[in-house]
Scaffold this motif. Structure first.
Motif, short mmCIF file in Angstrom:
data_model
loop_
_atom_site.label_atom_id
_atom_site.label_comp_id
_atom_site.label_asym_id
_atom_site.label_seq_id
_atom_site.Cartn_x
_atom_site.Cartn_y
_atom_site.Cartn_z
N ALA A 132 -7.37 1.05 17.75
CA ALA A 132 -7.38 2.03 16.81
C ALA A 132 -8.77 1.77 16.42
O ALA A 132 -9.15 3.35 17.03
CB ALA A 132 -6.36 1.77 16.38
N HIS A 133 -9.47 1.20 16.25
CA HIS A 133 -10.43 1.24 15.02
C HIS A 133 -11.40 0.91 16.12
O HIS A 133 -12.80 2.06 15.83
CB HIS A 133 -10.70 -0.10 14.70
N LEU A 134 -11.42 0.97 17.48
CA LEU A 134 -12.86 0.83 18.33
C LEU A 134 -12.97 2.76 19.00
O LEU A 134 -13.86 3.28 18.32
CB LEU A 134 -12.97 -0.01 19.61
N LEU A 135 -11.91 3.08 19.01
CA LEU A 135 -11.64 4.45 18.70
C LEU A 135 -12.24 5.26 17.64
O LEU A 135 -12.30 6.70 18.38
CB LEU A 135 -10.39 5.33 19.72
N HIS A 136 -11.01 4.62 16.74
CA HIS A 136 -11.16 5.92 15.63
C HIS A 136 -12.63 5.62 14.84
O HIS A 136 -13.35 7.02 14.32
CB HIS A 136 -10.88 5.37 14.61
N GLN A 137 -13.61 5.30 14.78
CA GLN A 137 -14.43 5.13 14.63
C GLN A 137 -16.12 5.17 16.10
O GLN A 137 -17.05 5.58 15.52
CB GLN A 137 -15.07 3.05 14.26
N LYS A 306 -19.36 -2.44 20.80
CA LYS A 306 -20.11 -3.36 20.12
C LYS A 306 -19.87 -3.52 18.62
O LYS A 306 -19.82 -3.60 17.71
CB LYS A 306 -21.48 -3.68 20.75
N ARG A 307 -20.14 -1.76 18.89
CA ARG A 307 -20.31 -2.24 16.23
C ARG A 307 -18.59 -2.45 16.76
O ARG A 307 -18.32 -3.16 15.07
CB ARG A 307 -21.04 -0.16 16.53
N GLY A 308 -17.85 -1.42 16.49
CA GLY A 308 -16.39 -1.78 16.27
C GLY A 308 -16.36 -2.67 15.94
O GLY A 308 -15.51 -3.13 15.69
#
Length: 463
Positions: A132-137, A306-308
């Motif tokens: 969820a964090h990877l996609l949300h950001q 990578k950033r997430g």
């Protein structure tokens, strides 16, 4: 279910559960009147009250708000953890209200979106929250219904008005995940659990097999390599494998040191080098591979992934460090299944090879203790010291002969061990020499974590 537009109020029986709370937040975001009952106050229920929910703690139909007593405009949601004879549930049933399980409501709400579902005996909360964090950001964004509180966002509900994707933790308890319609799904593990519901390991695995039939054509299953599951997918569903170090999705060039972990992520059609794990524990390598696979297949770019991963802060009660100094380390982990505990302890041991590791474990459910006490003892025997508290009953009544002593008596010879009441834990800790301490379990021992943190700070960090 009633059309969402005709629903004016939603009443939750068992409002304090982590899955229920995400639905409470969802309906509050839609402007509905939300109220409910839970057995005990908690930090989560108090947060929900400040966010607008009306929650009480006595089983009393007189405390149901008038706004929730019109069956034409009220939806009632309950959790299977609440007994069927609960007075408020009986009231709603006898008066003809529309009543649904939490899982049914979640399935209906998410059916019109592309569900990115994470199922499995363990690992699903961290993996789904990470995805969820990877996609949300990323530019893709997502809505998410999570089984834990994301430390990045301080909530278990994320909302997007534009993304077609919804990340969902797919819970196998009471066959809840059979209400979902996944587009992509990860299955992390199928170690037997909830045998009070399923009876046998075969029935448990059959439930997961049926779950895989629900994945939508043109979707995909991402299954951990080596687990005991024969998937049964519809035509058009792709099947991928993953694991820490092999499969269609995996990690290579793993570097662990100085409190950091870096990996290279390998997918069938890309390689992302030098990914740093924001929560650097070894179990998150495999969780991260699964989460990155979901994000990659959903369109997140390599750079966004990578950033997430680097900016992921973790989940409350999942390898959750409270103190981390040279003098004392203290963390809390929700692990409540023998396989989870073994993984958790191995990850801690990897980080703190030369330190004494002590765990306080509160067994969760009489049936789970009865079914797996020898496995619990084997996993806990990986520690240097074990403090056992009484069993947390949750929805269950006591079973004669089933106590924490079953685990205690099967711990390896020579291990430091004791049994104490949870209310005596602070006094016991004050008399011990602690180097690394972890609280394990899914019960209410976590309520003592703030007090334990203060005690350890005073004892080890005050000059």
């Amino acid at each position: 279910m009633k059309d969402l537009e005709t629903i004016k109020s939603v009443y939750f029986v068992g409002a304090g559960g982590i899955g229920m709370s995400a639905l409470i937040r969802y309906f509050l975001s839609k402007g509905k009147v939300v109220a409910g009952y839970d057995r005990t106050p908690s930090e989560l229920t108090e947060r929900l009250i400040t966010e607008g929910a009306q929650i009480h703690y006595e089983e009393d139909i007189n405390l149901i708000p008038d706004s929730c007593k019109d069956k034409a405009t009220t939806l009632v949601v309950y959790t299977p953890a609440v007994p069927q004879e609960h007075a408020e549930l009986v009231y709603f049933r006898e008066n003809g209200f529309e009543i649904h399980k939490r899982s049914q409501v979640l399935g209906i709400i998410t059916r019109s979106s592309k569900g990115l579902c994470v199922a499995g005996t363990h690992g699903k909360t961290t993996t789904s929250t990470m995805a969820a964090h990877l996609l949300h950001q990323s530019h893709v964004e997502c809505t998410a219904f999570l089984g834990g509180i994301s430390k990045n966002y301080g909530t278990n509900l994320l909302l997007s008005s534009t993304s077609p994707y919804t990340v969902i933790e797919a819970d196998e308890f009471d066959r809840s995940f059979h209400w979902l319609s996944p587009w992509l799904s990860v299955v992390t593990a199928t170690d037997p659990d909830h045998l009070d519901i399923y009876g046998t390991e075969e029935a448990y695995l059959e439930s997961f097999r049926h779950y895989t039939t629900l994945i939508q054509p043109s979707g995909a299953l991402i299954i951990r390599k080596g687990i005991s599951l024969q998937p049964d997918v519809q035509p058009g569903v792709k099947v991928y494998t993953y694991s820490k170090d092999e499969g269609d999705f995996h990690a290579e060039n793993i570097r662990i040191g100085n409190g950091e972990i870096f990996i290279d992520f390998i997918a069938p059609d890309t390689r992302i080098n030098d990914i740093q794990l924001g929560v650097p524990v070894s179990i998150n390598i495999e969780n991260g591979v699964a989460a990155m696979a979901l994000a990659h297949l959903s369109g997140a770019t390599d750079e966004e992934i990578k950033r997430g991963m680097a900016s992921f802060h973790g989940v409350d009660r999942r390898f959750d460090f409270k103190l981390k100094t040279d003098k004392i380390v203290f963390l809390s982990d929700y692990a409540h299944h023998p396989a989870e505990i073994a993984q958790s302890v191995k990850s801690i041991r990897e980080l703190y090879q030369d330190k004494k590791i002590t765990a306080i474990f509160q067994p969760h459910l009489y049936t789970r203790t009865r079914d797996f006490y020898k496995d619990f003892a084997d996993s806990l025997s990986l520690l240097d010291e074990v403090i056992l508290t009484e069993i947390y009953p949750a929805r269950e009544q006591p079973i004669p002969g089933v106590t924490s002593e079953l685990i205690y008596n099967n711990l390896r010879p020579g291990i430091e061990k004791c049994i104490c009441k949870k209310e005596d834990v602070l006094n016991l800790l004050s008399q011990k020499s602690i180097e690394v301490l972890i609280v394990l379990g899914a019960g209410d021992l976590d309520n003592y974590v703030p007090s334990i943190t203060r005690l350890l700070e005073q004892h080890y960090l005050k000059s």
